[in-house]
Design a protein around this motif. Sequence first.
Motif, PDB file in Angstrom:
ATOM      1  N   LEU A 121       1.429   2.088  -0.537  1.00 15.84           N
ATOM      2  CA  LEU A 121       1.169   0.791   0.093  1.00 15.84           C
ATOM      3  C   LEU A 121       0.063   0.065  -0.663  1.00 15.84           C
ATOM      4  N   TYR A 122       0.416  -1.087  -1.238  1.00 12.84           N
ATOM      5  CA  TYR A 122      -0.557  -1.960  -1.890  1.00 12.84           C
ATOM      6  C   TYR A 122      -1.044  -2.995  -0.874  1.00 12.84           C
ATOM      7  N   ASN A 123      -2.236  -3.548  -1.127  1.00 12.56           N
ATOM      8  CA  ASN A 123      -2.797  -4.594  -0.248  1.00 12.56           C
ATOM      9  C   ASN A 123      -2.701  -4.185   1.223  1.00 12.56           C
ATOM     10  N   PRO A 124      -3.242  -3.020   1.594  1.00 12.18           N
ATOM     11  CA  PRO A 124      -3.014  -2.518   2.945  1.00 12.18           C
ATOM     12  C   PRO A 124      -3.757  -3.296   4.029  1.00 12.18           C
ATOM     13  N   ALA A 125      -4.859  -3.938   3.675  1.00 10.51           N
ATOM     14  CA  ALA A 125      -5.650  -4.615   4.696  1.00 10.51           C
ATOM     15  C   ALA A 125      -6.572  -5.624   4.038  1.00 10.51           C
ATOM     16  N   SER A 126      -6.916  -6.670   4.770  1.00 10.25           N
ATOM     17  CA  SER A 126      -7.933  -7.619   4.317  1.00 10.25           C
ATOM     18  C   SER A 126      -8.595  -8.178   5.569  1.00 10.25           C
ATOM     19  N   LYS A 127      -9.642  -8.953   5.366  1.00 12.24           N
ATOM     20  CA  LYS A 127     -10.304  -9.541   6.540  1.00 12.24           C
ATOM     21  C   LYS A 127      -9.345 -10.411   7.341  1.00 12.24           C
ATOM     22  N   ALA A 128      -8.425 -11.069   6.637  1.00 19.01           N
ATOM     23  CA  ALA A 128      -7.477 -11.946   7.332  1.00 19.01           C
ATOM     24  C   ALA A 128      -6.355 -11.156   7.996  1.00 19.01           C
ATOM     25  N   ARG A 129      -6.183  -9.874   7.596  1.00 17.52           N
ATOM     26  CA  ARG A 129      -5.075  -9.072   8.122  1.00 17.52           C
ATOM     27  C   ARG A 129      -5.595  -7.677   8.496  1.00 17.52           C
ATOM     28  N   PRO A 130      -6.452  -7.585   9.514  1.00 18.05           N
ATOM     29  CA  PRO A 130      -7.052  -6.271   9.823  1.00 18.05           C
ATOM     30  C   PRO A 130      -6.114  -5.322  10.555  1.00 18.05           C
ATOM     31  N   HIS A 131      -5.054  -5.824  11.186  1.00 17.42           N
ATOM     32  CA  HIS A 131      -4.271  -4.985  12.106  1.00 17.42           C
ATOM     33  C   HIS A 131      -2.940  -4.487  11.539  1.00 17.42           C
ATOM     34  N   GLN A 132      -2.521  -5.017  10.374  1.00 14.92           N
ATOM     35  CA  GLN A 132      -1.163  -4.703   9.932  1.00 14.92           C
ATOM     36  C   GLN A 132      -0.994  -3.249   9.519  1.00 14.92           C
ATOM     37  N   LEU A 133      -2.004  -2.656   8.904  1.00 13.69           N
ATOM     38  CA  LEU A 133      -1.850  -1.266   8.491  1.00 13.69           C
ATOM     39  C   LEU A 133      -1.661  -0.376   9.717  1.00 13.69           C
ATOM     40  N   GLY A 134      -2.375  -0.693  10.798  1.00 23.79           N
ATOM     41  CA  GLY A 134      -2.188   0.059  12.042  1.00 23.79           C
ATOM     42  C   GLY A 134      -0.764  -0.079  12.572  1.00 23.79           C
ATOM     43  N   GLU A 135      -0.232  -1.294  12.499  1.00 25.13           N
ATOM     44  CA  GLU A 135       1.155  -1.503  12.945  1.00 25.13           C
ATOM     45  C   GLU A 135       2.128  -0.731  12.058  1.00 25.13           C
ATOM     46  N   ALA A 136       1.852  -0.738  10.760  1.00 25.02           N
ATOM     47  CA  ALA A 136       2.715   0.002   9.831  1.00 25.02           C
ATOM     48  C   ALA A 136       2.678   1.497  10.156  1.00 25.02           C
ATOM     49  N   PHE A 137       1.497   2.024  10.441  1.00 22.09           N
ATOM     50  CA  PHE A 137       1.385   3.455  10.750  1.00 22.09           C
ATOM     51  C   PHE A 137       2.063   3.794  12.077  1.00 22.09           C
ATOM     52  N   THR A 138       1.998   2.892  13.052  1.00 26.81           N
ATOM     53  CA  THR A 138       2.704   3.129  14.313  1.00 26.81           C
ATOM     54  C   THR A 138       4.203   3.276  14.045  1.00 26.81           C
ATOM     55  N   LEU A 139       4.721   2.412  13.187  1.00 27.50           N
ATOM     56  CA  LEU A 139       6.146   2.504  12.833  1.00 27.50           C
ATOM     57  C   LEU A 139       6.434   3.820  12.099  1.00 27.50           C
ATOM     58  N   LEU A 140       5.607   4.150  11.108  1.00 31.58           N
ATOM     59  CA  LEU A 140       5.847   5.371  10.329  1.00 31.58           C
ATOM     60  C   LEU A 140       5.759   6.620  11.213  1.00 31.58           C
ATOM     61  N   ARG A 141       4.829   6.610  12.180  1.00 31.63           N
ATOM     62  CA  ARG A 141       4.681   7.778  13.075  1.00 31.63           C
ATOM     63  C   ARG A 141       5.900   7.964  13.971  1.00 31.63           C
ATOM     64  N   SER A 142       6.657   6.887  14.206  1.00 29.17           N
ATOM     65  CA  SER A 142       7.849   7.016  15.057  1.00 29.17           C
ATOM     66  C   SER A 142       9.001   7.662  14.290  1.00 29.17           C
ATOM     67  N   ILE A 143       8.869   7.808  12.987  1.00 29.96           N
ATOM     68  CA  ILE A 143       9.952   8.350  12.152  1.00 29.96           C
ATOM     69  C   ILE A 143       9.555   9.651  11.470  1.00 29.96           C
ATOM     70  N   LYS A 144       8.332   9.720  10.935  1.00 32.90           N
ATOM     71  CA  LYS A 144       7.906  10.843  10.101  1.00 32.90           C
ATOM     72  C   LYS A 144       7.036  11.831  10.892  1.00 32.90           C
ATOM     73  N   ALA A 145       6.982  13.074  10.409  1.00 31.95           N
ATOM     74  CA  ALA A 145       6.212  14.118  11.093  1.00 31.95           C
ATOM     75  C   ALA A 145       4.714  13.832  11.042  1.00 31.95           C
ATOM     76  N   GLY A 146       4.011  14.220  12.084  1.00 33.49           N
ATOM     77  CA  GLY A 146       2.566  13.995  12.169  1.00 33.49           C
ATOM     78  C   GLY A 146       1.791  14.680  11.063  1.00 33.49           C
ATOM     79  N   GLU A 147       2.289  15.815  10.568  1.00 33.32           N
ATOM     80  CA  GLU A 147       1.550  16.543   9.522  1.00 33.32           C
ATOM     81  C   GLU A 147       1.798  15.993   8.104  1.00 33.32           C
ATOM     82  N   THR A 148       2.585  14.924   7.983  1.00 31.06           N
ATOM     83  CA  THR A 148       2.812  14.313   6.664  1.00 31.06           C
ATOM     84  C   THR A 148       1.480  13.962   5.994  1.00 31.06           C
ATOM     85  N   PRO A 149       1.253  14.413   4.758  1.00 25.61           N
ATOM     86  CA  PRO A 149      -0.005  14.051   4.081  1.00 25.61           C
ATOM     87  C   PRO A 149      -0.127  12.541   3.865  1.00 25.61           C
ATOM     88  N   VAL A 150      -1.336  12.044   4.088  1.00 25.17           N
ATOM     89  CA  VAL A 150      -1.653  10.633   3.854  1.00 25.17           C
ATOM     90  C   VAL A 150      -2.931  10.569   3.029  1.00 25.17           C
TER      91      VAL A 150
END
Lengths: 247, 247
Positions: free
Chosen positions: A164-193
């Motif tokens: 993931l490039y450009n994961p966050a900026s002052k203008a976009r503080p919440h999108q990475l959290g939204e992306a992770f919520t989506l990824l957690r609904s599909i991938k295993a919790g122990e997936t390395p990050v």
Amino acid sequence: MTGSLVVVGTGPGKPELMTPATQAALAAATDLVGYGPYLDRVPMLRADQCRHASDNRVELDRARHALALAASGRRVAVVSGGDPGVFAMAAAIFEAVEAGDPAWRTLDIRVEPGVTAMLAAAAEVGAPLGGDFCAISLSDNLKDWTTIERRLKAAAEADFVIALYNPASKARPHQLGEAFTLLRSIKAGETPVLFVRAAGSADSEVVATTLANADTSVADMRTLVIVGASTTRQIGRWIYTPRGAKS
Amino acid sequence: MTGSLVVVGTGPGKPELMTPATQAALAAATDLVGYGPYLDRVPMLRADQCRHASDNRVELDRARHALALAASGRRVAVVSGGDPGVFAMAAAIFEAVEAGDPAWRTLDIRVEPGVTAMLAAAAEVGAPLGGDFCAISLSDNLKDWTTIERRLKAAAEADFVIALYNPASKARPHQLGEAFTLLRSIKAGETPVLFVRAAGSADSEVVATTLANADTSVADMRTLVIVGASTTRQIGRWIYTPRGAKS
């Protein structure tokens, strides 16, 4: 005198990760055009070289300026970080060519490849990109968030490693959290990050965690995030993805 | 004497695309281990340097040999083409560490990033990787063809630019054709397709065509294939993908 334009990338930060071809292109240029912090990575190479620094997020203005300089006969180098073809200035130059003065289509333009951030980040921790992978910019300045979500979902379901490039900026503080919520609904919790800040520079920092435990607030615009595939694993202090796994 | 192992990539071929960090790592090594044609790209750097050339497709044997040399006290450089973390030796080294002598886990191992083939191929034609993209190896030596098909389908449906590594070999002449049949069932016939052979080397060759017209028999193991997204387009002699498109 005939002008020219070369689009280069400085690599991730350390001078020893800038290719000799890019160093030569910079040394031959009469004019350097780029975002200020990237220009600052380029040592003074010629006394007669002009530097045109601009703010971030004005890529098309910068591209038009560079093309106009080249059309006037200058030898212009447009300076990106990393590789100029990956979420950087090369595409902006061709967008400006397409929408601009028809004479720009006959300019002498070339692109020099470089070491993009995900390769430097991967090298710092081992070989997390060892299998099939994808690269997604989380910035929705230029594309819809629904497009980004569709790509994240497809990449997670097909078990790509995800950079993931450009994961966050002052203008976009919440999108990475939204992306992770989506990824957690599909991938295993122990997936390395991995959160790798300033990868490939002298002050790089790595946070290795899991999808379940990841705190997305550690990421900023200088962070490259890698989310592993189902096979990505830790061995000793290294994180890597095997080249494949036959079922 | 304490041994060490560094995994490096020569870049795509031209010496001026090898990073100074990789040049320094090669100059410091007592032993170079790699596939013969990649070792041939490295100039003689020290009279006392041993070269251990091996065939392709014996990556794990090569990795074990390199680790054993490092464990015996040698300063070993494992030489890949391109970037060593992308479909190359870095993952093989960590696979060998995981399955091998427990003492190998405490070895001094590091990875130096490099310019991978898709970046060099993209730079030769413009900026086709300007949007979100993925990289897929078509080799099914190490993974099932069904996994490859699943990833191709996901990438096409989510409109990634697709870079295909290892598109064909004598042992696998038909897979690229099968992959294109699948992609044609999802993507528009006018989608730009690029076959870049020996990208970033002195003898590179580009075939720019479309998904409908592509003749997959032009590809071999030295070819990198790029299949555009719906937005990828030609402007003048360049192919590029805009950074995004708001709907």
